[in-house]
Structures are given as C-alpha cells and as structure tokens.
Design a protein around this motif. Structure first.
Motif, mmCIF file in Angstrom:
data_model
loop_
_atom_site.group_PDB
_atom_site.id
_atom_site.type_symbol
_atom_site.label_atom_id
_atom_site.label_comp_id
_atom_site.label_asym_id
_atom_site.label_seq_id
_atom_site.Cartn_x
_atom_site.Cartn_y
_atom_site.Cartn_z
ATOM 1 N N LEU A 125 -51.085 -60.002 -35.057
ATOM 2 C CA LEU A 125 -50.037 -59.446 -34.199
ATOM 3 C C LEU A 125 -48.637 -59.744 -34.748
ATOM 4 O O LEU A 125 -47.754 -58.883 -34.727
ATOM 5 C CB LEU A 125 -50.175 -59.992 -32.777
ATOM 6 C CG LEU A 125 -49.145 -59.506 -31.758
ATOM 7 C CD1 LEU A 125 -49.252 -57.992 -31.539
ATOM 8 C CD2 LEU A 125 -49.301 -60.242 -30.425
ATOM 9 N N TYR A 158 -46.498 -59.881 -26.424
ATOM 10 C CA TYR A 158 -45.731 -59.567 -27.622
ATOM 11 C C TYR A 158 -44.255 -59.474 -27.287
ATOM 12 O O TYR A 158 -43.846 -58.665 -26.442
ATOM 13 C CB TYR A 158 -46.232 -58.252 -28.217
ATOM 14 C CG TYR A 158 -45.579 -57.825 -29.506
ATOM 15 C CD1 TYR A 158 -45.591 -58.646 -30.623
ATOM 16 C CD2 TYR A 158 -44.955 -56.582 -29.601
ATOM 17 C CE1 TYR A 158 -45.002 -58.247 -31.809
ATOM 18 C CE2 TYR A 158 -44.368 -56.173 -30.791
ATOM 19 C CZ TYR A 158 -44.386 -57.012 -31.892
ATOM 20 O OH TYR A 158 -43.802 -56.614 -33.070
ATOM 21 N N LEU A 205 -51.328 -54.042 -31.127
ATOM 22 C CA LEU A 205 -52.043 -54.975 -31.993
ATOM 23 C C LEU A 205 -52.486 -54.295 -33.284
ATOM 24 O O LEU A 205 -52.255 -54.825 -34.389
ATOM 25 C CB LEU A 205 -53.250 -55.555 -31.258
ATOM 26 C CG LEU A 205 -54.114 -56.533 -32.057
ATOM 27 C CD1 LEU A 205 -53.305 -57.737 -32.523
ATOM 28 C CD2 LEU A 205 -55.321 -56.980 -31.222
#
Length: 301
Positions: free
Chosen positions: A136, A174, A188
């Motif tokens: 990520l 995120y 991702l």
C-alpha cells in the motif's frame, strides 16, 4: 565495471544481466535461491506491530511460541534492541546473511521499520536487507528503502482485479481515511502494481507472495502470475491459506493442488517451491529456526 563482470539471472522467461553484488542478493538469500536455503539463513526483526489493511485470512498474534506462520512473534522489539540481536546472530550463526522485516504488522506503516533499517545498514552494510509488504505504501517509501540498502522486496498480491480483491480485504486505511469494499481494493491494487514497477525499475529483486484461497481467488492466480511476470518480478510464492478469521471455514488447498497451480503459473514467472511460512521473528535456515536459542541469550525487557 567491465562487461564480462556481469552475469545473468533468469526472471520469467528472460535472462537479465546483474552485477556481482546484485547476484549475491539472490545467491545468499534463502527465499530467492533453492540452493541458498540449505546454506544461508535469515534473521527477521519484529519491529512493526501495526497494519494499515485487514486481510480476511490474517490474525496477528504475540507470545505464540508454538505457532509458525506469518504475523506471529513472541515479542515486538525496539529498533535499539534489534542491534543487540543482530550482533549476537551474526556472531553465533555466521551463515545468516539476510536481515528481514516482515511484521508482525505492515513494515512500511511503522516508523520503527525505517529506524531499524538505518541502524542495521550503518553497522552491517554487508548484510542483505529485505522487506515484506502489502504494497500500500510502497510507492512513497521506495526511495527510503533504497537509501537503506534494501535490495529484496516481497509484496503480497492476492488479486489483480478489484472485484476479487474486495472479497479478500475488509478495509484499507490510507492517508488518514478508512476505505472498504471495491474502493479499498482499487486503492491497494493501484499502489501494489506501482510499487512493484518502481522496485523493478530500481533493480530490486521482487518476490510476489500470493495466498491461494479456494472459492475466492483460485481461478485468478494464473492471471496474477502472468501480470507480475510481465512486470519483471523475480519470483512467485504461492502460499496455502491458513483457515482463520473470516476464512476460518474455507477448506485449504491440498499440497497436490498447490503443485498443480504452481505448474500452471511456472510458464510466466519463476516459482518459489520451498517456502517455510516464516514467523515474524524467525532466525536461521528455512525449517531450522534457532530464535528460541538466540533470544534466551539476549537481554529482553
């Protein structure tokens, strides 16, 4: 460097030229070489407890000394504790050539990872530095990894189609936002593929781990292998599902089914067939772990 000082390594169906130092990162890394696993060892430093995604097959545990699987460690160490550990390991077990960080959470989501890499690389620049990641944060952390000598990167990639990925991941955190469903899978996947591209571009050796989940991604695994092979990844490690968490009721593939899937993927990328599914604190040769002996001789708070 003279042209005749370069040799080649097979990546997928291509012979790729590497200089001697790059080749050493294959020949002395037990995960990247079938012969090295009998001669050389690795030392995993469990300094990264936090994770930024939730896989539906993942349970991270501590103090589980009798379990051998990813995400398990007896204790999380501080960066300073790792230096003492590495000193002892390379003194007592000189066949250990690789220092890896593989959890128990996501290494790139923990600042302790980078402090550990800095400390170890400064004192032991000859050791091979290795990271395992969900990918990520790989695009934004790749230059820092390169700065600290990380030449081997493992990315866990379980889908190259977000429609499959959303069945595997519960959420992605995120840049301060919490994502679920298709959006989480898309974010991702985008970063995983970009991170792999950037690592290959920097001549890092990329191993792709893929968890074989019957009924979820089993019809998709060959597509994953083909994609990462085309991108220049070095090897592909197919991992059998350990039934737990949301996939606790899924019957894992048999060894024969695993081999058949590896054979189907082999035309596209080199297969790693000797994985030991290491703990986050594993030390020693694959299948011959010595961490219990090592830790008993280290000061631990």
């Amino acid at each position: 460097m003279a042209e005749n000082e370069y040799r080649t390594a097979t990546v997928g169906d291509r012979d790729v030229p590497y200089d001697p130092e790059q080749l050493r990162k294959i020949q002395e890394h037990p995960c990247y070489s079938e012969t090295a696993c009998h001669t050389f060892g690795r030392c995993h430093l469990p300094v990264a407890p936090h994770c930024n995604i939730q896989c539906n097959y993942c349970v991270r545990d501590f103090d589980c000394v009798n379990e051998s699987r990813p995400g398990v460690t007896s204790k999380v160490l501080s960066p300073q504790e790792t230096i003492e550990l590495v000193r002892k390991v390379i003194q007592d077990y000189p066949y250990v050539k690789v220092i890896g960080i593989a959890g128990p959470g996501e290494p790139l989501a923990n600042p302790e990872t980078f402090e550990t890499l800095r400390l170890v690389h400064e004192e032991f620049p000859h050791l091979i530095m290795c990271i395992s990641t969900n990918g990520l944060l790989l695009p934004e952390k790749i230059d820092e990894l390169q700065k600290y000598g990380v030449g081997n990167v493992t990315v866990t990639l379980n889908a190259v189609d977000p429609a499959v990925g959303e069945k595997i991941y519960s959420f992605v955190n995120y840049h301060g936002k919490h994502y679920t469903g298709r959006e989480a899978a898309e974010i991702l996947l985008k970063n995983q593929l970009e991170g792999i591209r950037m690592a290959v571009e920097r001549k890092m050796f990329v191993k792709v781990n893929c968890v074989y989940i019957p009924g979820v991604n089993d019809d998709h695994i060959v597509d994953i292998a083909k994609k990462v092979g085309e991108m220049g990844a070095f090897s592909f490690n197919l991992i059998l599902l350990i039934p737990q968490y949301k996939f606790a009721e899924v019957v894992p593939p048999t060894a024969a089914e695993k081999k058949a899937m590896q054979d189907r993927c082999a035309p596209y990328i080199k297969q790693m067939r000797h994985c030991a599914r290491c703990r986050s604190d594993a030390i020693g040769k694959l299948g011959q772990d010595v961490q219990a002996n090592v830790y008993s001789g280290c000061s631990r708070k």
